[in-house]
Design a protein around this motif. Structure first.
Motif, PDB file in Angstrom:
ATOM      1  N   ALA A 160      40.016  39.038  40.070  1.00  0.00           N
ATOM      2  CA  ALA A 160      39.734  40.436  39.746  1.00  0.00           C
ATOM      3  C   ALA A 160      38.971  41.106  40.882  1.00  0.00           C
ATOM      4  CB  ALA A 160      38.929  40.522  38.446  1.00  0.00           C
ATOM      5  N   ARG A 178      41.285  41.573  43.774  1.00  0.00           N
ATOM      6  CA  ARG A 178      42.265  42.621  43.485  1.00  0.00           C
ATOM      7  C   ARG A 178      41.652  44.002  43.697  1.00  0.00           C
ATOM      8  NH1 ARG A 178      46.562  44.454  43.196  1.00  0.00           N
ATOM      9  NH2 ARG A 178      47.874  45.093  41.442  1.00  0.00           N
ATOM     10  N   GLY A 225      47.238  40.149  43.805  1.00  0.00           N
ATOM     11  CA  GLY A 225      48.339  40.808  43.109  1.00  0.00           C
ATOM     12  C   GLY A 225      49.547  39.886  42.978  1.00  0.00           C
ATOM     13  N   ILE A 241      48.867  37.154  40.342  1.00  0.00           N
ATOM     14  CA  ILE A 241      48.963  37.675  38.975  1.00  0.00           C
ATOM     15  C   ILE A 241      50.421  37.930  38.618  1.00  0.00           C
ATOM     16  CG2 ILE A 241      48.347  39.636  37.499  1.00  0.00           C
ATOM     17  CD1 ILE A 241      45.730  39.800  39.203  1.00  0.00           C
ATOM     18  N   TRP A 242      51.148  38.522  39.558  1.00  0.00           N
ATOM     19  CA  TRP A 242      52.570  38.809  39.325  1.00  0.00           C
ATOM     20  C   TRP A 242      53.320  37.532  38.974  1.00  0.00           C
ATOM     21  CZ3 TRP A 242      56.597  37.030  42.626  1.00  0.00           C
ATOM     22  CH2 TRP A 242      57.866  37.514  42.302  1.00  0.00           C
ATOM     23  N   ARG A 256      51.847  35.655  35.546  1.00  0.00           N
ATOM     24  CA  ARG A 256      52.089  36.360  34.297  1.00  0.00           C
ATOM     25  C   ARG A 256      53.575  36.518  34.044  1.00  0.00           C
ATOM     26  NH1 ARG A 256      48.934  41.753  33.162  1.00  0.00           N
ATOM     27  NH2 ARG A 256      50.117  42.343  35.003  1.00  0.00           N
ATOM     28  N   TYR A 270      45.809  36.190  33.416  1.00  0.00           N
ATOM     29  CA  TYR A 270      45.488  37.130  32.339  1.00  0.00           C
ATOM     30  C   TYR A 270      44.025  37.556  32.381  1.00  0.00           C
ATOM     31  CZ  TYR A 270      50.048  36.425  30.288  1.00  0.00           C
ATOM     32  OH  TYR A 270      51.391  36.414  30.072  1.00  0.00           O
ATOM     33  N   GLU A 285      43.168  40.284  34.887  1.00  0.00           N
ATOM     34  CA  GLU A 285      43.442  41.653  34.471  1.00  0.00           C
ATOM     35  C   GLU A 285      42.415  42.141  33.450  1.00  0.00           C
ATOM     36  OE1 GLU A 285      45.314  42.575  37.025  1.00  0.00           O
ATOM     37  OE2 GLU A 285      46.462  43.853  35.682  1.00  0.00           O
ATOM     38  N   ARG A 318      39.231  42.778  35.427  1.00  0.00           N
ATOM     39  CA  ARG A 318      39.394  43.976  36.243  1.00  0.00           C
ATOM     40  C   ARG A 318      39.240  45.235  35.372  1.00  0.00           C
ATOM     41  NH1 ARG A 318      43.628  47.222  38.814  1.00  0.00           N
ATOM     42  NH2 ARG A 318      45.101  46.482  37.253  1.00  0.00           N
ATOM     43  N   GLY A 319      39.871  45.197  34.206  1.00  0.00           N
ATOM     44  CA  GLY A 319      39.739  46.323  33.296  1.00  0.00           C
ATOM     45  C   GLY A 319      38.288  46.561  32.922  1.00  0.00           C
TER      46      GLY A 319
END
Lengths: 319, 265
Positions: A98, A101, A113, A116-117, A120, A177, A180, A183-184
């Protein structure tokens, strides 16, 4: 002064009426429809439980007999251990991802990135099987300088046991997961807070650790609880790579005894029991990170007086 | 005290802040169009101007929260964000910039207290974590500062349990706790209810009297008149007029200053 005038102006009879009109003494209406709904719901639930309890196909005596059997408990430990280890590694890598990113560094953010791509974007089951069969792709794993000499080398089959394959598969997938989610959470923190840490000359690491992450936790914890619960259930996937977790142990039994449903009920009850405990734990963690919020219990205990003062104060415009 | 100093003594001292030809644009919009400003040690400079005049942006450029496009700003001999080495100017990495910023305190319009920490924890955070003071000394100083802003009894309160004015006073104590050479105030009373503005301004006036170097961006003309050594009026990204408060506020020379001030009388 004004309120004084008002009391004087209103007739004494008004006082009596005001006492009757005091909302503190208001009665709650009796709601027949609500009671009826409660009654019907409880009746249906009781009936359902009765049916389930008296259905011999569930094999409740068998459930009771196997519930604390040693092989089942060993499977339970594997499930719990895998969950804890995979989740811990997943959160740690997820945090790094995170931060990478979100960094201004193009290299770090695109690598994160890409990670994660990929993780996921492919099914966990496929990833687990890949890790388990890594030796067919790379018979040897070696530490070397790219296009240069080899420094150390291992046989892949020695490294990848069902246990390491399960941990690698679950943890690396979870990291994507969690990255993300974290990061959120970091994005949800007010920009002014980040600016303040800069103005006070904090290093980025310290600002993250002391100021940003604690505030981000409020929005990180609930989805992480979700992830943890789905992780407990995802560990059941490792039964395909011969890892003896709870589900695998249960399967091992019913393959011999053919008591499929009773044995699955053993697993179901254990899974429900663990997730219930986790729900309670999540509640405590959320309360901890909610401190400083008006209405949070931790704050209430400490600062009852302060809150009372504020509510007595003129309305607060800004917040 | 400082208010009593004459302009000549102030100009004689080596300036603490030296801004030269400062330019800043956000995309196409040019916000600062060549600002020159010197601030002497102990001086209280109040920057006035209509919204969008670039005064807040200029303040944020002083501690490099915004990078400037052209010109230079030197604070206490340091050009924040850069290092001059053998006639060559190098951009510094963020870690080095963090070190340079440690002598500048800042107070924000939205207070920006750390909501998960009590008032006391807010104040000791930078002294302990950044300036490596020991906890006992830092706590003693923090309690002293809380006493100075009149909030000793709120040491253990969380920011959300405080009124806006109390929060801003804690924020001022927090900025003072790092013993700054320079204090920047970015519209410190703009987010406050009118009846809470007075307590914050009183605290700031007290600091001005103690000889702290302050640059204050505000709309409070009264504060400028009473506490400022110099008033700077900005409009359209340039300094239109500056001087003693009595002169600039009482007898403005520039039509734009007059137009701005007329709204407050």
């Amino acid at each position: 002064m004004i309120s004084n005038n008002r009391t004087v102006a209103s007739p004494p009879k008004g006082d009596a009426e005001a006492a009757f009109r005091d909302v503190a003494n208001a009665h709650k209406p009796f709601r027949t429809d609500r009671w009826l709904l409660w009654g019907i719901t409880l009746l249906v639930a009781a009936n359902f439980l009765w049916i389930v309890a008296h259905n011999e196909n569930f094999g409740w005596p068998t459930v009771a007999q196997w519930f604390t059997e040693e092989t089942i408990l060993r499977g339970l430990y594997v499930t719990l251990g895998l969950t804890v280890v995979a989740m811990t590694i997943g959160v740690a890598i997820g945090l790094l991802l995170a931060i990478a990113r979100m960094s201004n560094d193009r290299l770090a953010s695109s690598l994160a990135g890409l990670y994660i791509w990929f993780f996921r974007g492919t099914p966990l089951l496929v990833q687990l099987i890949f890790w388990y069969n890594l030796s067919t792709l790379f018979p040897e794993i070696s530490l070397a300088i790219p296009f240069g000499p080899t420094l150390a080398s291992w046989n892949t089959n020695d490294l990848i046991t069902p246990m390491t394959a399960a941990i690698a598969g679950l943890a690396l997938n979870e990291a994507a997961y969690m990255a993300e989610i974290i990061r959120g959470g970091l994005l949800s923190v007010d920009k002014g807070q980040i600016e303040t840490t800069e103005a006070f000359g904090m290093t980025r690491a310290r600002a993250l650790w002391r100021i940003i992450i604690p505030q981000a936790m409020r929005s990180i914890v609930p989805p992480t609880g979700n992830q943890l619960i789905s992780m407990i259930k995802a560990t059941s996937l490792v039964s395909v790579i011969a890892m003896a977790d709870l589900l695998y142990s249960v399967q091992a039994v019913y393959n011999r005894t053919f008591e499929v449903i009773p044995m699955l009920m053993v697993a179901v009850i254990w899974y429900l029991f663990i997730t219930s405990i986790l729900n309670v734990g999540q509640g405590f963690i959320e309360r901890y990170y909610g401190r400083g919020e008006i209405g949070s219990t931790a704050a209430k205990k400490q600062e009852k007086v302060a809150v009372a003062e504020i509510s007595a104060m003129a309305p607060e415009g800004s917040k | 005290m400082t208010a009593a100093l004459s302009m000549d003594t102030i100009e004689a001292a080596e300036p603490l802040v030296q801004a030269r030809n400062v330019h800043k644009a956000f995309g196409e919009v040019e916000v600062l169009k060549g600002i020159d400003l010197d601030v002497s040690p102990g001086e209280v400079v109040v920057v006035l101007g209509p919204s969008g005049s670039g005064k807040s942006t200029f303040l944020r450029c002083i501690n490099h929260l915004e990078a400037i496009d052209r010109g230079s700003i030197v604070v206490a001999g340091e050009q924040i964000g850069y290092s001059l080495h053998n006639g060559r100017l190098n951009k510094l990495p963020s870690r080095a910039i963090a070190v340079q910023r440690r002598q500048i305190g800042m107070v924000f319009q939205q207070f920006n207290l750390y909501p998960h920490m009590t008032a006391l924890q807010n104040i000791v955070e930078a002294p302990i974590g950044v300036h490596k003071q020991n906890r006992k000394e830092a706590t003693e100083l923090a309690m002293e500062l809380l006493a100075r802003v009149g909030l000793t009894h709120k040491a253990d309160a969380y920011p959300r349990q405080l009124s806006g004015g109390q929060q801003q006073r804690v924020a001022i104590a927090r900025a003072l706790a790092i013993k700054p050479k320079l204090m920047l105030f970015d519209e410190p009373t703009s987010a406050l209810d009118p009846e809470l503005v007075g307590e914050v301004l009183a605290t700031m006036r007290d600091l001005a009297d103690r000889g702290l170097t302050m640059i204050v961006v505000t709309h409070e003309i009264g504060f400028a008149r009473e506490a400022a050594d110099r008033v700077v009026f900005m409009d359209g990204g340039i300094i239109v007029e500056q001087g003693r408060p009595d002169d600039v506020l009482g007898n403005p020379q520039h039509p734009r200053t007059r137009a701005f001030l007329s709204r407050f009388i």
